[in-house]
Design an enzyme around this catalytic site. Structure first.
Site, PDB file in Angstrom:
ATOM      1  N   ARG A  32      18.581   7.607  28.143  1.00 29.30           N
ATOM      2  CA  ARG A  32      19.761   6.806  28.521  1.00 29.30           C
ATOM      3  C   ARG A  32      20.051   6.129  27.023  1.00 29.30           C
ATOM      4  NH1 ARG A  32      17.469   2.201  32.137  1.00 29.30           N
ATOM      5  NH2 ARG A  32      15.792   3.197  33.310  1.00 29.30           N
ATOM      6  N   CYS A  53      31.710 -33.784  18.310  1.00 26.76           N
ATOM      7  CA  CYS A  53      30.451 -32.961  18.360  1.00 26.76           C
ATOM      8  C   CYS A  53      29.028 -34.061  18.087  1.00 26.76           C
ATOM      9  CB  CYS A  53      30.837 -31.729  17.469  1.00 26.76           C
ATOM     10  SG  CYS A  53      28.931 -30.870  16.949  1.00 26.76           S
ATOM     11  N   HIS A 171      27.239 -25.976  17.876  1.00 30.17           N
ATOM     12  CA  HIS A 171      27.193 -26.238  16.444  1.00 30.17           C
ATOM     13  C   HIS A 171      25.709 -25.672  16.099  1.00 30.17           C
ATOM     14  CE1 HIS A 171      27.809 -29.167  12.951  1.00 30.17           C
ATOM     15  NE2 HIS A 171      26.597 -28.743  12.639  1.00 30.17           N
ATOM     16  N   HIS A 173      22.088 -24.851  15.161  1.00 25.10           N
ATOM     17  CA  HIS A 173      20.952 -26.042  14.878  1.00 25.10           C
ATOM     18  C   HIS A 173      19.638 -24.997  15.381  1.00 25.10           C
ATOM     19  CE1 HIS A 173      21.969 -26.068  19.314  1.00 25.10           C
ATOM     20  NE2 HIS A 173      20.635 -26.351  19.402  1.00 25.10           N
ATOM     21  N   GLN A 175      15.349 -25.673  16.265  1.00 22.92           N
ATOM     22  CA  GLN A 175      14.313 -26.666  16.950  1.00 22.92           C
ATOM     23  C   GLN A 175      13.025 -26.447  16.415  1.00 22.92           C
ATOM     24  OE1 GLN A 175      15.354 -27.518  21.362  1.00 22.92           O
ATOM     25  NE2 GLN A 175      16.769 -25.640  20.884  1.00 22.92           N
ATOM     26  N   CYS A 206      -0.614  -6.442   7.692  1.00 19.36           N
ATOM     27  CA  CYS A 206      -0.648  -5.648   6.390  1.00 19.36           C
ATOM     28  C   CYS A 206      -0.429  -4.284   6.392  1.00 19.36           C
ATOM     29  CB  CYS A 206      -1.700  -6.137   5.486  1.00 19.36           C
ATOM     30  SG  CYS A 206      -1.791  -7.652   5.087  1.00 19.36           S
ATOM     31  N   PHE A 315      10.917  -4.160  37.324  1.00 16.08           N
ATOM     32  CA  PHE A 315      10.133  -3.829  36.594  1.00 16.08           C
ATOM     33  C   PHE A 315       9.392  -4.457  35.527  1.00 16.08           C
ATOM     34  CE2 PHE A 315       8.605  -0.710  33.233  1.00 16.08           C
ATOM     35  CZ  PHE A 315       7.780  -0.159  34.003  1.00 16.08           C
TER      36      PHE A 315
HETATM   37 ZN    ZN Z   1      29.605 -29.966  15.322  1.00 21.96          ZN
HETATM   38 ZN    ZN Z   2      -1.884  -9.380   6.618  1.00 20.88          ZN
END
Ligand code: ZN
Ligand code: ZN
Ligand code: ZN
Length: 339
Positions: A32, A53, A171, A173, A175, A206, A315
């Site tokens: 697909r 705002c 706006h 941002h 968190q 790594c 699924f």
């Molecule tokens: Zn704003």
């Molecule tokens: Zn590492």
């Protein structure tokens, strides 16, 4: 001959790929396969603001007092961090546990803050890399301030972009949630990294970084300290990870040079997703070692960027196996073609 061809074609309906860290499987529905442009969807617009705002005008709209503010040379602010006005966790309570029959719970003690950049109309994809480095600097500053608080065992730092990705305000941002528990997703990675280390005497992240840098099929960006790539077992189309090249278990120990490089790597990766999928909704978050007083020498912190290119249906919900419709090598190629 004709039959053979048919058989070859039909055997390429999909492939299964395993995440070397968690052991999770994903299905890549090659049959697909779609091009980047087929993932582009019209975004849900934000309704017009009834008032000013709150993030352009924190004082005028009665936000809580800043926990951090960065200023430009002209005195105006460039970034500020405020306690969330509608927090998911409460900072003024003692942690209490309770049991009820087979159930166990605790009250939602923690810290919930928002990191706001100055300009309402400039999202991360269009910021200068150095402005993104300033956001990283703020993440680190608040992380260090909150990590030693009693009841804080993990600090989630995340960024939602677009209504579909859960950003209630347009706006830009991020968190930060400092909470008493370690999420199952992080736990799975911590355990996986430890098991891999025991089996191969090597950090799995790594090993991934080394392979992606050498192999380059999925690599989309690198500088001295970071690489960005589409992971082998991407859960959604155009998923990108940004990782330190060197083994680093703790995000909060990032130094100034690394912050500048991360600002660049993160900005470039987000910009590629922005251009390729024409400003899609997305989330990114930092995965790092818990701050619960234990050592996590086998973990390797990183950022995962997940554009909203898929919808979870029966699924996915029942199996936890995602179906992706593009191989990560092809996604990386498409991302690179928009640089
Ligand atoms: Zn704003
Ligand atoms: Zn590492
Ligand atoms: Zn992770």
């Amino acid at each position: 001959m004709e039959e053979n061809k048919k058989e070859k074609k039909s055997s390429k309906i999909s492939e299964l790929r395993q995440d070397p860290i968690t052991g999770d499987w994903v299905v890549i529905a090659v049959g697909r396969a779609k091009r980047a442009k087929e993932y582009i969807k019209a975004r849900e617009p934000y309704p017009p603001l009834e008032d000013k705002c709150p993030f352009c005008f924190p004082e005028e709209t009665g936000q809580e007092k800043d926990t951090l503010i960065f200023r430009r040379s002209d005195g105006d602010w460039s970034l500020r961090v405020l306690p969330n006005k509608f927090p998911a966790f409460s900072r003024n309570q003692a942690l209490r546990h309770w049991e009820e029959g087979p159930y166990f719970g605790m009250n939602g003690v923690g810290y919930h803050e928002v990191v706001i950049t100055r300009d309402h109309a400039r999202q991360i994809a269009v910021l200068d890399p150095i402005e993104v480095a300033e956001i990283i600097d703020a993440y680190q500053d608040r992380y260090i301030a909150l990590m030693s608080k009693k009841s804080v065992n993990y600090i989630e730092i995340f960024h939602n972009h677009g209504r579909e990705a859960g950003a209630s305000l347009e706006h830009p941002h991020s968190q930060l949630m400092a909470i008493p528990v370690i999420s199952p997703g992080v736990k799975l990675e911590l355990d996986g990294a430890e098991v891999y280390y025991r089996n191969f005497q090597k950090c799995v992240y790594c090993a991934i970084a080394e392979w992606e840098l050498k192999n380059k099929k999925r690599l989309i960006f690198e500088n001295d300290n970071f690489l960005a790539f589409c992971p082998f077992s991407s859960r959604v189309a155009f998923e990108v990870w940004v990782m330190p090249k060197k083994h680093k278990p703790y995000f909060e120990r990032i130094n100034n040079e690394e912050k500048v490089d991360l600002g660049e790597a993160l900005q470039k990766a987000v910009a590629m997703v922005y251009h390729t999928l024409q400003d899609p909704p997305y989330n990114f978050y930092i995965h790092t070692s818990p701050c619960d007083g234990k050592d996590y020498p086998h973990y390797h912190w990183h950022i995962e960027i997940l554009p909203h290119t898929a919808i979870w249906a029966g699924f996915e919900l029942s199996t936890g196996i995602e179906i992706s419709t593009i191989e990560s090598e092809k996604a990386a190629k498409e991302l690179l073609s928009r640089v």
